[in-house]
Design a protein around this motif. Structure first.
Motif, PDB file in Angstrom:
ATOM      1  N   ALA A 133      46.491  40.308  41.755  1.00 29.45           N
ATOM      2  CA  ALA A 133      46.320  38.980  41.319  1.00 29.45           C
ATOM      3  C   ALA A 133      44.930  38.451  40.920  1.00 29.45           C
ATOM      4  CB  ALA A 133      47.422  38.506  41.880  1.00 29.45           C
ATOM      5  N   PHE A 134      44.197  38.482  42.467  1.00 28.51           N
ATOM      6  CA  PHE A 134      43.834  37.964  42.719  1.00 28.51           C
ATOM      7  C   PHE A 134      42.374  38.213  41.823  1.00 28.51           C
ATOM      8  CE2 PHE A 134      39.272  37.927  44.992  1.00 28.51           C
ATOM      9  CZ  PHE A 134      39.164  36.457  45.912  1.00 28.51           C
ATOM     10  N   LEU A 135      42.388  39.243  41.425  1.00 30.06           N
ATOM     11  CA  LEU A 135      40.872  40.227  40.994  1.00 30.06           C
ATOM     12  C   LEU A 135      41.372  39.735  39.082  1.00 30.06           C
ATOM     13  CD1 LEU A 135      40.777  44.332  41.567  1.00 30.06           C
ATOM     14  CD2 LEU A 135      39.032  42.512  41.565  1.00 30.06           C
ATOM     15  N   ASP A 136      42.389  39.231  39.234  1.00 31.63           N
ATOM     16  CA  ASP A 136      42.476  38.571  37.521  1.00 31.63           C
ATOM     17  C   ASP A 136      42.882  36.975  36.940  1.00 31.63           C
ATOM     18  OD1 ASP A 136      44.118  41.202  36.112  1.00 31.63           O
ATOM     19  OD2 ASP A 136      45.538  40.736  36.972  1.00 31.63           O
ATOM     20  N   ALA A 137      42.895  36.970  38.719  1.00 25.23           N
ATOM     21  CA  ALA A 137      42.439  35.102  38.482  1.00 25.23           C
ATOM     22  C   ALA A 137      40.728  34.572  39.003  1.00 25.23           C
ATOM     23  CB  ALA A 137      43.138  34.889  40.083  1.00 25.23           C
ATOM     24  N   THR A 138      40.135  35.871  39.303  1.00 25.37           N
ATOM     25  CA  THR A 138      38.643  35.477  39.421  1.00 25.37           C
ATOM     26  C   THR A 138      37.711  36.288  38.784  1.00 25.37           C
ATOM     27  OG1 THR A 138      38.978  37.200  41.594  1.00 25.37           O
ATOM     28  CG2 THR A 138      39.066  34.159  41.685  1.00 25.37           C
ATOM     29  N   THR A 139      37.410  37.034  37.773  1.00 27.06           N
ATOM     30  CA  THR A 139      36.971  38.360  37.165  1.00 27.06           C
ATOM     31  C   THR A 139      36.762  37.887  35.450  1.00 27.06           C
ATOM     32  OG1 THR A 139      38.325  40.074  37.098  1.00 27.06           O
ATOM     33  CG2 THR A 139      36.675  39.662  39.429  1.00 27.06           C
ATOM     34  N   ASN A 140      36.008  38.320  35.359  1.00 21.87           N
ATOM     35  CA  ASN A 140      36.232  37.831  33.647  1.00 21.87           C
ATOM     36  C   ASN A 140      35.702  39.276  33.238  1.00 21.87           C
ATOM     37  OD1 ASN A 140      33.212  37.706  34.068  1.00 21.87           O
ATOM     38  ND2 ASN A 140      33.363  35.389  33.819  1.00 21.87           N
ATOM     39  N   ARG A 141      34.667  40.220  34.261  1.00 17.72           N
ATOM     40  CA  ARG A 141      34.674  41.689  33.765  1.00 17.72           C
ATOM     41  C   ARG A 141      35.155  42.387  34.852  1.00 17.72           C
ATOM     42  NH1 ARG A 141      27.953  42.082  32.899  1.00 17.72           N
ATOM     43  NH2 ARG A 141      28.484  44.475  32.515  1.00 17.72           N
ATOM     44  N   THR A 142      34.782  43.720  34.860  1.00 14.48           N
ATOM     45  CA  THR A 142      34.991  44.714  35.221  1.00 14.48           C
ATOM     46  C   THR A 142      34.635  46.063  35.504  1.00 14.48           C
ATOM     47  OG1 THR A 142      37.886  44.401  35.237  1.00 14.48           O
ATOM     48  CG2 THR A 142      37.572  46.206  36.450  1.00 14.48           C
ATOM     49  N   LEU A 143      34.134  46.280  36.588  1.00 15.94           N
ATOM     50  CA  LEU A 143      33.983  47.649  36.748  1.00 15.94           C
ATOM     51  C   LEU A 143      34.393  49.280  37.599  1.00 15.94           C
ATOM     52  CD1 LEU A 143      31.424  49.999  36.904  1.00 15.94           C
ATOM     53  CD2 LEU A 143      30.013  48.947  38.882  1.00 15.94           C
ATOM     54  N   PHE A 144      34.591  50.245  36.664  1.00 17.13           N
ATOM     55  CA  PHE A 144      35.395  51.484  37.357  1.00 17.13           C
ATOM     56  C   PHE A 144      34.221  52.283  37.991  1.00 17.13           C
ATOM     57  CE2 PHE A 144      38.244  48.929  34.723  1.00 17.13           C
ATOM     58  CZ  PHE A 144      39.271  48.812  35.632  1.00 17.13           C
ATOM     59  N   LEU A 145      34.521  51.817  39.549  1.00 17.05           N
ATOM     60  CA  LEU A 145      33.196  52.852  39.759  1.00 17.05           C
ATOM     61  C   LEU A 145      34.089  54.333  39.711  1.00 17.05           C
ATOM     62  CD1 LEU A 145      30.220  53.051  41.158  1.00 17.05           C
ATOM     63  CD2 LEU A 145      31.544  52.540  42.522  1.00 17.05           C
ATOM     64  N   ARG A 146      32.891  54.782  39.432  1.00 18.44           N
ATOM     65  CA  ARG A 146      33.195  56.347  39.378  1.00 18.44           C
ATOM     66  C   ARG A 146      32.356  57.753  39.793  1.00 18.44           C
ATOM     67  NH1 ARG A 146      37.090  56.733  33.935  1.00 18.44           N
ATOM     68  NH2 ARG A 146      38.951  55.810  34.708  1.00 18.44           N
ATOM     69  N   ALA A 147      32.331  58.832  40.392  1.00 17.99           N
ATOM     70  CA  ALA A 147      31.639  59.982  40.221  1.00 17.99           C
ATOM     71  C   ALA A 147      30.377  59.959  39.226  1.00 17.99           C
ATOM     72  CB  ALA A 147      32.195  60.946  41.336  1.00 17.99           C
ATOM     73  N   GLU A 148      31.053  59.646  38.530  1.00 21.55           N
ATOM     74  CA  GLU A 148      30.544  59.780  37.020  1.00 21.55           C
ATOM     75  C   GLU A 148      31.097  59.152  35.971  1.00 21.55           C
ATOM     76  OE1 GLU A 148      31.295  64.323  35.500  1.00 21.55           O
ATOM     77  OE2 GLU A 148      29.347  64.045  36.378  1.00 21.55           O
ATOM     78  N   ALA A 149      29.994  58.979  34.933  1.00 21.31           N
ATOM     79  CA  ALA A 149      30.727  58.249  33.874  1.00 21.31           C
ATOM     80  C   ALA A 149      32.008  56.787  34.277  1.00 21.31           C
ATOM     81  CB  ALA A 149      31.751  58.967  33.137  1.00 21.31           C
ATOM     82  N   SER A 150      31.270  56.020  35.172  1.00 19.17           N
ATOM     83  CA  SER A 150      31.906  54.853  35.406  1.00 19.17           C
ATOM     84  C   SER A 150      31.496  54.198  34.903  1.00 19.17           C
ATOM     85  CB  SER A 150      30.600  53.990  36.190  1.00 19.17           C
ATOM     86  OG  SER A 150      30.734  54.545  37.816  1.00 19.17           O
ATOM     87  N   ARG A 151      32.787  52.946  34.041  1.00 19.56           N
ATOM     88  CA  ARG A 151      32.767  51.878  32.933  1.00 19.56           C
ATOM     89  C   ARG A 151      33.176  50.696  33.421  1.00 19.56           C
ATOM     90  NH1 ARG A 151      34.854  55.177  28.043  1.00 19.56           N
ATOM     91  NH2 ARG A 151      35.409  57.392  28.481  1.00 19.56           N
ATOM     92  N   VAL A 152      32.336  49.588  32.539  1.00 21.03           N
ATOM     93  CA  VAL A 152      32.752  48.484  32.790  1.00 21.03           C
ATOM     94  C   VAL A 152      32.894  47.882  31.168  1.00 21.03           C
ATOM     95  CG1 VAL A 152      31.594  46.801  32.661  1.00 21.03           C
ATOM     96  CG2 VAL A 152      29.903  48.357  33.843  1.00 21.03           C
ATOM     97  N   PHE A 153      34.206  47.405  31.555  1.00 19.37           N
ATOM     98  CA  PHE A 153      34.617  46.134  30.325  1.00 19.37           C
ATOM     99  C   PHE A 153      34.639  44.376  30.327  1.00 19.37           C
ATOM    100  CE2 PHE A 153      37.050  49.962  30.723  1.00 19.37           C
ATOM    101  CZ  PHE A 153      37.177  51.037  30.141  1.00 19.37           C
ATOM    102  N   GLN A 154      34.863  43.808  29.156  1.00 11.61           N
ATOM    103  CA  GLN A 154      34.456  42.485  29.383  1.00 11.61           C
ATOM    104  C   GLN A 154      35.560  41.826  29.482  1.00 11.61           C
ATOM    105  OE1 GLN A 154      31.350  41.414  29.295  1.00 11.61           O
ATOM    106  NE2 GLN A 154      30.775  44.136  29.529  1.00 11.61           N
ATOM    107  N   LEU A 155      36.724  42.668  30.099  1.00 11.88           N
ATOM    108  CA  LEU A 155      38.011  42.183  30.654  1.00 11.88           C
ATOM    109  C   LEU A 155      38.078  41.378  32.150  1.00 11.88           C
ATOM    110  CD1 LEU A 155      39.466  44.936  28.527  1.00 11.88           C
ATOM    111  CD2 LEU A 155      39.410  42.097  28.194  1.00 11.88           C
TER     112      LEU A 155
END
Length: 508
Positions: free
Chosen positions: A183-205
């Motif tokens: 809930a805190f992340l939803d309230a405070t962020t506008n982008r999300t980086l899913f950190l992975r060993a390879e092929a990390s992904r970034v979304f403008q959400l």
């Protein structure tokens, strides 16, 4: 405008934490950094701040960029300082002498009570220590702010204040936040980086929308992998048939075509990267040994008091029955933990004010995980508290996210997330029919929280719990008790309580 860029960034500590990470941080960015425990979030923040070197790749920072990094742990040397002096010491000596007023401004902005200003940090709660670390970073006016688990040890009221403070920050100061509070992340962020060993992904959400987009992307990758492997298999079958015909007929053209088909199949298989599968941080599986008793816990208008005997509230007549998942709501200091401890004492036979069913098999976990002695090892605890042997114990520990290398180390050397998973494993091995959980999601990553939610609901577990995680308590609770004034009131849902705290209002 870009303030920081990473290109093919990677860190290896025994095994790769992440690799080939390309990320741009620009003004107005509010980035949520999400990964399971031990997957490199804190390490990445340390690289971005310049406190540690990456294994590969490069980081380009805007000239003169000032990075503020609020770490998870309070430095030991800070504990002997007062809150005010620690924040003042963050300023350069000359600035501290002439611009000490900046400290007062920052402490007022963060709504830290004056009563705490001159208290040693060692005597303050974890939540106020976190606020002091944030103040010491912000008083230096950084151009980029990195927050590592900023909601740890904060109650709902302080989390709401932190959300409001972040919303008022200048938009040209980007913020990168690691948090397990959805809930805190939803309230405070506008982008999300899913950190992975390879092929990390970034979304403008923000997190929830980004999580749905990530699931869709992973599903598309899985379908693409299946299709590519099927195409390669078909090409190899065609090549095999043409080869036989070519050999029998002596046709060089068919043999050349055979090699071309085989080469195409090789290229498809080489390019077909497996769809991402998160290395499991461990399943949380709870058991329920069952009971025929209808009322497991009975509260007969019990007075809940402070240790020095001051009345906090009275419970009224309350029953906790089979299948009830009761969430205890109340502001910090209202007496939630006192009631939890009172019931825990009754379950162990120390307190007779709470009535417990004779068939009750309890499992209790407190905020500090005090049931985990630091000098013991995970393997020793599991074998001592259950009837399983070493080999089976190693298997269940691995299933709980504690790998072979960690199983014979001291418990106090484990991460917070590993301790939380070990605590849940030990509870499960007791096969209880009633769980008493005080902040069970402390230190659990998002994957662990969702696993615990699913187990509590799927097994129709009976429990009384306290949590400051809004999404967790909404998803798990089917009854809600609110400490309001000097009474324990049952309410239909937690929304009025959460709204009070979101508006910055405490319960009187």
């Amino acid at each position: 405008m870009s303030l920081l860029n990473t290109n093919a960034l990677g860190v290896t500590l025994g095994e790769p934490l992440f690799a080939d990470l390309t990320l741009t941080i620009s003004k107005s960015d509010r980035i949520g950094l999400v990964a399971a425990n031990g997957r490199g979030k804190s390490t990445l923040l340390a690289c971005l701040s310049g406190e540690r070197e990456q294994t590969s790749g490069e980081i380009t920072r805007a000239r003169g960029l000032r990075v503020g990094h609020v770490k998870q742990d309070v430095p030991p040397e800070a504990l002997s300082h007062s809150l005010y002096d620690w924040v003042l010491a963050a300023l350069p000596a000359e600035q501290a002498e002439y611009e000490g007023w900046r400290v007062d401004v920052v402490l007022d902005t963060l709504q830290i009570p004056y009563a705490h200003f001159h208290t040693p940090l060692a005597d303050l709660s974890g939540g106020w220590q976190r606020s002091a670390m944030l103040a010491a970073t912000w008083v230096c006016e950084p151009d980029l702010l990195l927050l590592d688990e900023p909601t740890n040890h904060l109650d709902l009221h302080r989390i709401s204040l932190l959300e409001a403070w972040l919303a008022t920050l200048p938009r040209d100061v980007p913020v990168v936040i690691t948090s397990h509070d959805r809930a805190f992340l939803d309230a405070t962020t506008n982008r999300t980086l899913f950190l992975r060993a390879e092929a990390s992904r970034v979304f403008q959400l923000p997190f929830s929308a980004a999580r749905a987009a990530l699931d869709e992307a992973d599903a598309a990758d899985a379908r693409r992998l299946t299709n590519d492997l099927n195409k390669a298999k078909q090409l190899r079958r065609q090549a095999s048939k043409l080869k036989n015909v070519g050999l029998n007929s002596g046709s060089d053209l068919l043999l050349t075509k055979t090699r071309q088909l085989s080469d195409r199949a090789d290229r498809l298989e080489e390019a077909a990267k497996p769809a991402h599968r998160e290395r499991s941080a461990g399943d949380i599986k709870l058991a329920n040994s069952g009971t025929h008793a209808r009322a497991l816990i009975t509260l007969d208008d019990i007075a809940v008091e402070t240790p020095d005997g001051r009345l906090l509230y009275k419970t009224g007549q309350k029953w906790l029955c089979r299948g009830d998942r009761v969430v205890l709501l109340g502001q910090n200091g209202a007496g939630k933990t006192q009631l939890i401890r009172m019931i825990a004492d009754a379950l162990s036979g120390v307190d007779d004010r709470v009535k417990c069913a004779a068939s009750l098999v309890p499992a209790y976990s407190d905020q500090q995980l005090s049931q985990l002695p630091g000098p013991d090892t995970p393997l020793a605890m599991v074998t001592a508290q259950s009837a399983i042997g070493d080999q089976r114990a190693r298997g269940v520990l691995a299933g709980a996210g504690i790998d072979i290398q960690m199983q014979e180390r001291r418990i106090d050397s484990l991460s917070g997330g590993q301790k939380a998973r070990l605590a849940m494993l030990l509870l499960r091995l007791r096969e209880p029919n009633f769980y008493l959980l005080d902040e069970p999601t402390n230190h659990l990553d998002i994957e662990g929280q969702e696993a615990l939610e699913a187990e509590l609901v799927a097994h129709d577990a009976s429990c009384l719990l306290v949590s400051h995680d809004r999404q967790f308590l909404r998803n798990v609770g089917n009854r809600f008790w609110w400490i309001k004034g000097r009474k324990l009131q049952e309410v239909d849902d937690p929304e009025a309580f959460l709204s009070d705290h979101s508006a910055g209002l405490g319960t009187p």
